[in-house]
Design a protein around this motif. Structure first.
Motif, PDB file in Angstrom:
ATOM      1  N   ASN A  72       0.589  -1.322  -0.250  1.00 36.45           N
ATOM      2  CA  ASN A  72      -0.106   0.147  -0.091  1.00 36.45           C
ATOM      3  C   ASN A  72       1.054   1.581   0.040  1.00 36.45           C
ATOM      4  N   SER A  73       0.381   2.242  -0.924  1.00 33.47           N
ATOM      5  CA  SER A  73       1.406   3.470  -0.978  1.00 33.47           C
ATOM      6  C   SER A  73       0.321   4.656  -0.788  1.00 33.47           C
ATOM      7  N   PHE A  74       0.878   6.094   0.053  1.00 31.59           N
ATOM      8  CA  PHE A  74       0.093   7.401   0.206  1.00 31.59           C
ATOM      9  C   PHE A  74       0.646   8.178  -1.150  1.00 31.59           C
ATOM     10  N   SER A  75       0.676   8.404  -1.694  1.00 32.91           N
ATOM     11  CA  SER A  75       0.856  10.150  -2.975  1.00 32.91           C
ATOM     12  C   SER A  75      -0.092  11.098  -2.158  1.00 32.91           C
ATOM     13  N   GLU A  76       0.897  12.169  -2.826  1.00 41.62           N
ATOM     14  CA  GLU A  76       0.433  14.092  -2.459  1.00 41.62           C
ATOM     15  C   GLU A  76       0.350  14.100  -3.652  1.00 41.62           C
ATOM     16  N   SER A  77      -0.524  15.325  -4.229  1.00 40.26           N
ATOM     17  CA  SER A  77       0.014  16.186  -5.215  1.00 40.26           C
ATOM     18  C   SER A  77      -0.263  17.621  -5.288  1.00 40.26           C
ATOM     19  N   ALA A  78      -0.291  18.597  -5.733  1.00 41.93           N
ATOM     20  CA  ALA A  78      -0.277  19.684  -5.713  1.00 41.93           C
ATOM     21  C   ALA A  78      -0.745  20.225  -6.868  1.00 41.93           C
ATOM     22  N   ASP A  79      -1.852  21.290  -7.154  1.00 46.39           N
ATOM     23  CA  ASP A  79      -2.979  21.020  -7.779  1.00 46.39           C
ATOM     24  C   ASP A  79      -1.865  22.932  -8.040  1.00 46.39           C
ATOM     25  N   MET A  80      -0.800  23.307  -8.871  1.00 46.95           N
ATOM     26  CA  MET A  80      -0.059  25.048  -9.315  1.00 46.95           C
ATOM     27  C   MET A  80      -0.751  25.854 -10.071  1.00 46.95           C
ATOM     28  N   LEU A  81      -0.394  26.898  -9.986  1.00 46.91           N
ATOM     29  CA  LEU A  81      -1.312  28.638 -10.117  1.00 46.91           C
ATOM     30  C   LEU A  81      -0.012  29.474 -10.459  1.00 46.91           C
ATOM     31  N   ASP A  82       0.567  29.214 -11.685  1.00 45.90           N
ATOM     32  CA  ASP A  82       1.234  30.207 -12.967  1.00 45.90           C
ATOM     33  C   ASP A  82       1.292  31.089 -12.182  1.00 45.90           C
ATOM     34  N   THR A  83       1.896  31.866 -11.834  1.00 39.41           N
ATOM     35  CA  THR A  83       2.309  33.485 -10.669  1.00 39.41           C
ATOM     36  C   THR A  83       3.662  33.832 -11.424  1.00 39.41           C
ATOM     37  N   THR A  84       3.311  33.338 -13.248  1.00 41.49           N
ATOM     38  CA  THR A  84       5.038  34.148 -13.683  1.00 41.49           C
ATOM     39  C   THR A  84       4.947  35.246 -14.738  1.00 41.49           C
ATOM     40  N   VAL A  85       5.012  36.546 -14.404  1.00 39.45           N
ATOM     41  CA  VAL A  85       4.771  38.119 -15.035  1.00 39.45           C
ATOM     42  C   VAL A  85       5.524  37.901 -15.813  1.00 39.45           C
ATOM     43  N   ARG A  86       5.015  38.751 -17.190  1.00 39.10           N
ATOM     44  CA  ARG A  86       5.344  39.569 -18.017  1.00 39.10           C
ATOM     45  C   ARG A  86       7.041  40.255 -17.825  1.00 39.10           C
ATOM     46  N   THR A  87       7.010  40.807 -16.616  1.00 41.23           N
ATOM     47  CA  THR A  87       8.346  41.477 -16.639  1.00 41.23           C
ATOM     48  C   THR A  87       9.673  40.773 -16.029  1.00 41.23           C
ATOM     49  N   ASN A  88       9.338  39.515 -16.278  1.00 41.67           N
ATOM     50  CA  ASN A  88      10.338  38.419 -15.753  1.00 41.67           C
ATOM     51  C   ASN A  88      10.999  38.307 -16.386  1.00 41.67           C
ATOM     52  N   THR A  89      12.664  38.688 -17.134  1.00 39.84           N
ATOM     53  CA  THR A  89      13.973  39.579 -17.789  1.00 39.84           C
ATOM     54  C   THR A  89      14.375  37.738 -18.062  1.00 39.84           C
ATOM     55  N   ASN A  90      14.329  36.990 -16.793  1.00 43.73           N
ATOM     56  CA  ASN A  90      15.442  35.930 -16.284  1.00 43.73           C
ATOM     57  C   ASN A  90      14.622  34.390 -17.462  1.00 43.73           C
ATOM     58  N   GLY A  91      13.553  34.041 -17.547  1.00 46.05           N
ATOM     59  CA  GLY A  91      13.422  33.370 -18.009  1.00 46.05           C
ATOM     60  C   GLY A  91      13.071  32.104 -17.481  1.00 46.05           C
ATOM     61  N   TRP A  92      12.559  32.347 -15.994  1.00 44.45           N
ATOM     62  CA  TRP A  92      12.672  31.065 -15.284  1.00 44.45           C
ATOM     63  C   TRP A  92      11.278  31.373 -14.387  1.00 44.45           C
ATOM     64  N   THR A  93       9.964  30.422 -14.936  1.00 45.20           N
ATOM     65  CA  THR A  93       8.873  30.241 -14.535  1.00 45.20           C
ATOM     66  C   THR A  93       8.235  30.438 -12.796  1.00 45.20           C
ATOM     67  N   SER A  94       7.587  30.678 -12.520  1.00 45.64           N
ATOM     68  CA  SER A  94       7.115  30.651 -11.004  1.00 45.64           C
ATOM     69  C   SER A  94       5.811  30.232 -10.901  1.00 45.64           C
ATOM     70  N   SER A  95       5.569  29.253  -9.774  1.00 46.95           N
ATOM     71  CA  SER A  95       3.788  28.939  -9.518  1.00 46.95           C
ATOM     72  C   SER A  95       3.886  28.538  -7.875  1.00 46.95           C
ATOM     73  N   ILE A  96       3.044  28.906  -7.682  1.00 43.01           N
ATOM     74  CA  ILE A  96       2.948  28.364  -6.169  1.00 43.01           C
ATOM     75  C   ILE A  96       1.457  27.028  -5.939  1.00 43.01           C
ATOM     76  N   PRO A  97       1.703  26.726  -5.302  1.00 41.20           N
ATOM     77  CA  PRO A  97       0.433  25.387  -4.825  1.00 41.20           C
ATOM     78  C   PRO A  97      -0.484  26.270  -4.213  1.00 41.20           C
ATOM     79  N   VAL A  98      -1.752  25.425  -5.297  1.00 42.13           N
ATOM     80  CA  VAL A  98      -3.612  25.730  -4.825  1.00 42.13           C
ATOM     81  C   VAL A  98      -4.288  24.630  -4.033  1.00 42.13           C
ATOM     82  N   GLY A  99      -5.014  24.122  -5.056  1.00 40.32           N
ATOM     83  CA  GLY A  99      -5.368  22.582  -4.598  1.00 40.32           C
ATOM     84  C   GLY A  99      -4.673  21.464  -4.129  1.00 40.32           C
ATOM     85  N   GLN A 100      -4.912  20.743  -3.190  1.00 42.40           N
ATOM     86  CA  GLN A 100      -4.367  19.347  -2.970  1.00 42.40           C
ATOM     87  C   GLN A 100      -4.889  18.407  -2.876  1.00 42.40           C
TER      88      GLN A 100
END
Length: 158
Positions: free
Chosen positions: A34-62
């Motif tokens: 038996n195994s237990f696994s968790e996951s999270a839906d992620m909301l993209d928080t990347t903005v247009r002024t992000n010039t370094n090319g990296w994306t960002s996100s935060i967890p919203v639903g688990q």
């Protein structure tokens, strides 16, 4: 604490009992895994002024899933195990179940959920090889008497 087939974590399902407490947690008969696994839906928080090319996100639903498998009898085992027939009836009747996972060091987690899949893979005499999955309802908890949070208020800043 007694474990089945040397397993370090055992999955139990709460069932009505013929005792004063009115219920009891019983192990699923002859678990092999038996195994237990968790996951999270992620909301993209990347903005247009992000010039370094990296994306960002935060967890919203688990969410979480419990997968299990083993070898089980289709007959009753004098009320000491949850049988394959019990699992099939819980799934077919769409019953919300309470579960517990007990670890060898005494740690326990509790929660509620629905069986979303159940299959048998072979029949040998009175035994059935089976596998299934429980989808969690609310959050898992360390105490069986604390209600799982079904709705969480979402607060974040962009």
């Amino acid at each position: 604490m007694e474990f089945i087939n040397g397993t370090l974590k055992v999955l139990y399902i709460k069932r009505d009992a013929d005792n004063e407490a009115g219920y009891e947690y019983l192990p699923i008969g002859c678990l092999t895994d038996n195994s237990f696994s968790e996951s999270a839906d992620m909301l993209d928080t990347t903005v247009r002024t992000n010039t370094n090319g990296w994306t960002s996100s935060i967890p919203v639903g688990q969410s979480y899933n419990i997968d299990f498998g083993g070898l089980i009898t289709t007959e009753s085992l004098s009320s000491t195990f949850i049988t394959y027939n019990d699992l099939r009836n819980i799934k077919r009747n769409r019953q919300l179940l309470d579960w517990k996972i007990a670890a060898d060091e005494g740690a326990e987690e509790y929660g509620s959920g629905y069986i979303n899949s159940l299959s048998d893979t072979a029949t040998i005499d009175e035994f059935v090889s089976f596998s299934g999955s429980i989808v969690g309802q609310g959050e898992p908890r360390a105490n069986p008497n604390i209600e799982g949070a079904l709705d969480n208020e979402l607060n974040f800043e962009l």
